[in-house]
Design a protein around this motif. Structure first.
Motif, PDB file in Angstrom:
ATOM      1  N   ASN A   1       4.599  10.987   1.402  1.00 56.50           N
ATOM      2  CA  ASN A   1       3.853   9.669   1.082  1.00 56.50           C
ATOM      3  C   ASN A   1       4.254   8.904   2.406  1.00 56.50           C
ATOM      4  OD1 ASN A   1       6.472   8.124   0.076  1.00 56.50           O
ATOM      5  ND2 ASN A   1       6.575  10.148  -0.609  1.00 56.50           N
TER       6      ASN A   1
ATOM      7  N   ASP B   1      -2.178  -0.043  -4.439  1.00 54.76           N
ATOM      8  CA  ASP B   1      -2.234  -1.201  -3.565  1.00 54.76           C
ATOM      9  C   ASP B   1      -2.345  -2.444  -4.795  1.00 54.76           C
ATOM     10  OD1 ASP B   1      -5.145  -2.126  -3.877  1.00 54.76           O
ATOM     11  OD2 ASP B   1      -5.327  -0.111  -3.350  1.00 54.76           O
TER      12      ASP B   1
ATOM     13  N   ASN C   1       0.777  -1.288  -0.177  1.00 52.41           N
ATOM     14  CA  ASN C   1      -0.090  -0.049  -0.077  1.00 52.41           C
ATOM     15  C   ASN C   1       0.822   1.263   0.126  1.00 52.41           C
ATOM     16  OD1 ASN C   1      -1.832  -2.144   1.980  1.00 52.41           O
ATOM     17  ND2 ASN C   1      -2.926  -0.964   0.468  1.00 52.41           N
ATOM     18  N   TYR C   2       0.797   2.202  -1.123  1.00 44.60           N
ATOM     19  CA  TYR C   2       1.287   3.324  -1.170  1.00 44.60           C
ATOM     20  C   TYR C   2       0.383   4.521  -1.330  1.00 44.60           C
ATOM     21  CZ  TYR C   2       4.207   7.180  -3.357  1.00 44.60           C
ATOM     22  OH  TYR C   2       4.764   8.320  -3.638  1.00 44.60           O
ATOM     23  N   LYS C   3       0.632   5.622  -0.556  1.00 41.39           N
ATOM     24  CA  LYS C   3      -0.287   6.650  -0.488  1.00 41.39           C
ATOM     25  C   LYS C   3       0.332   8.059  -0.275  1.00 41.39           C
ATOM     26  CE  LYS C   3      -3.814   4.266   2.394  1.00 41.39           C
ATOM     27  NZ  LYS C   3      -4.604   4.295   3.673  1.00 41.39           N
TER      28      LYS C   3
ATOM     29  N   THR D   1       4.354   4.215   2.882  1.00 39.48           N
ATOM     30  CA  THR D   1       4.356   2.988   2.058  1.00 39.48           C
ATOM     31  C   THR D   1       4.103   1.811   3.366  1.00 39.48           C
ATOM     32  OG1 THR D   1       5.744   3.472   0.392  1.00 39.48           O
ATOM     33  CG2 THR D   1       5.618   1.167   0.711  1.00 39.48           C
TER      34      THR D   1
ATOM     35  N   LYS E   1      -3.280   6.757  -4.495  1.00 39.88           N
ATOM     36  CA  LYS E   1      -2.890   5.851  -3.719  1.00 39.88           C
ATOM     37  C   LYS E   1      -2.630   4.479  -4.731  1.00 39.88           C
ATOM     38  CE  LYS E   1      -7.327   4.297  -2.250  1.00 39.88           C
ATOM     39  NZ  LYS E   1      -8.243   4.022  -1.195  1.00 39.88           N
TER      40      LYS E   1
END
Length: 270
Positions: A257, A55, A45-47, A259, A53
């Motif tokens: 960000n 995922d 999950n990266y935002k 992760t 985002k």
């Protein structure tokens, strides 16, 4: 300041551990050296808060070698790949991602509670992630582009190992990632060859990870299962200019960000 405090805390803990363990006996020593080969699978999950985002599920291999003679030295390498989904005002599904990481660490094995071992360690590491949206078009018609992420950091951690009966052992690792710097490369030339590819340097951030491991001793090969979590929190990058056909067009930066990777490793140890 964050880097100074992290290093100071590490060395204070090292001194405390030395004082607590100097009178204990080492009833069961750890193997002098061992190889570990494993398969990992995890949810990625990266935002970028309020921006976008991604995922998906990543799978890969993990390799490590550790040598022990009171002093511990370890080399680790991992490679994973998978497909992630991008969500912003539009969406792109099944983006090909891959990542690898190389880590060098050294520490000292302290015997505690007669049969257990506590190992504080410090090291240097590199993490690379490739997010290949080049040639992709989002649901709103926006063109995607390849992004490369580079992190240079120092792992600072403590490993605890203890036997559980005759053929079983339990271990846990808690680690802080001292982030030195990162570089993000955005291949805007994938959108239009006239654009330059900005390189944004990151100076602020940190990471953390933790795991627990249950190991079963075999005749020649041990088997282990290891649930884990890995986390990164990176601040806004420095700006870099963008040029179009050689003329200044504007600038770009990488937003703050985070992760999160949660998964499991199944390994053979020999």
């Amino acid at each position: 300041m964050r880097k100074f405090l992290a290093l100071t805390t590490f060395f204070i803990l090292l001194g405390v551990i030395t004082g607590l363990t100097e009178k204990s006996s080492f009833a069961e020593s750890l193997p002098e050296s061992k190889w570990k080969i494993g398969f990992e699978v995890y949810q990625f999950n990266y935002k970028e808060p309020d921006v976008m985002k991604e995922d998906g599920v990543m799978r890969g291999i993990c390799l490590s070698y550790v040598n022990r003679d009171k002093w511990m030295s370890k080399v680790e390498f991992r490679y994973s790949s998978g497909q992630v989904d991008y969500k912003n005002s539009g969406t792109i599904d099944d983006i090909n991602d891959y990542t690898y990481e190389l880590r060098f660490m050294g520490g000292y094995d302290y015997p505690i509670f007669s049969k257990s071992t506590l190992t504080p360690y410090f090291g240097i590491a590199y993490r690379y992630l490739n997010d290949d949206m080049g040639g992709e078009i989002s649901s709103t018609g926006a063109a995607g582009y390849e992004r490369e992420s580079n992190y240079f950091y120092s792992p600072i951690g403590i490993e605890f190992t203890t036997p559980l009966g005759i053929n079983w052992s339990f271990g846990t690792v808690i680690e802080y990632e001292l982030f030195w710097w990162g570089k993000q490369i955005s291949h805007l030339s994938d959108v239009d060859p006239g654009y330059s590819d900005p390189e944004n340097y990151q100076k602020v951030g940190y990471g953390a990870r933790g795991s627990i491991m249950l190991e079963k001793k075999g005749r020649n090969i041990n088997l282990a299962i290891e649930p884990f979590i890995r986390y990164w929190n990176i601040g806004k990058s420095k700006k870099d200019d963008i040029y179009y056909n050689g003329a200044y067009w504007g600038y770009a930066y990488e937003p703050k960000n985070n992760t999160t990777e949660i998964g499991i490793i199944i390994s053979c140890i020999f």
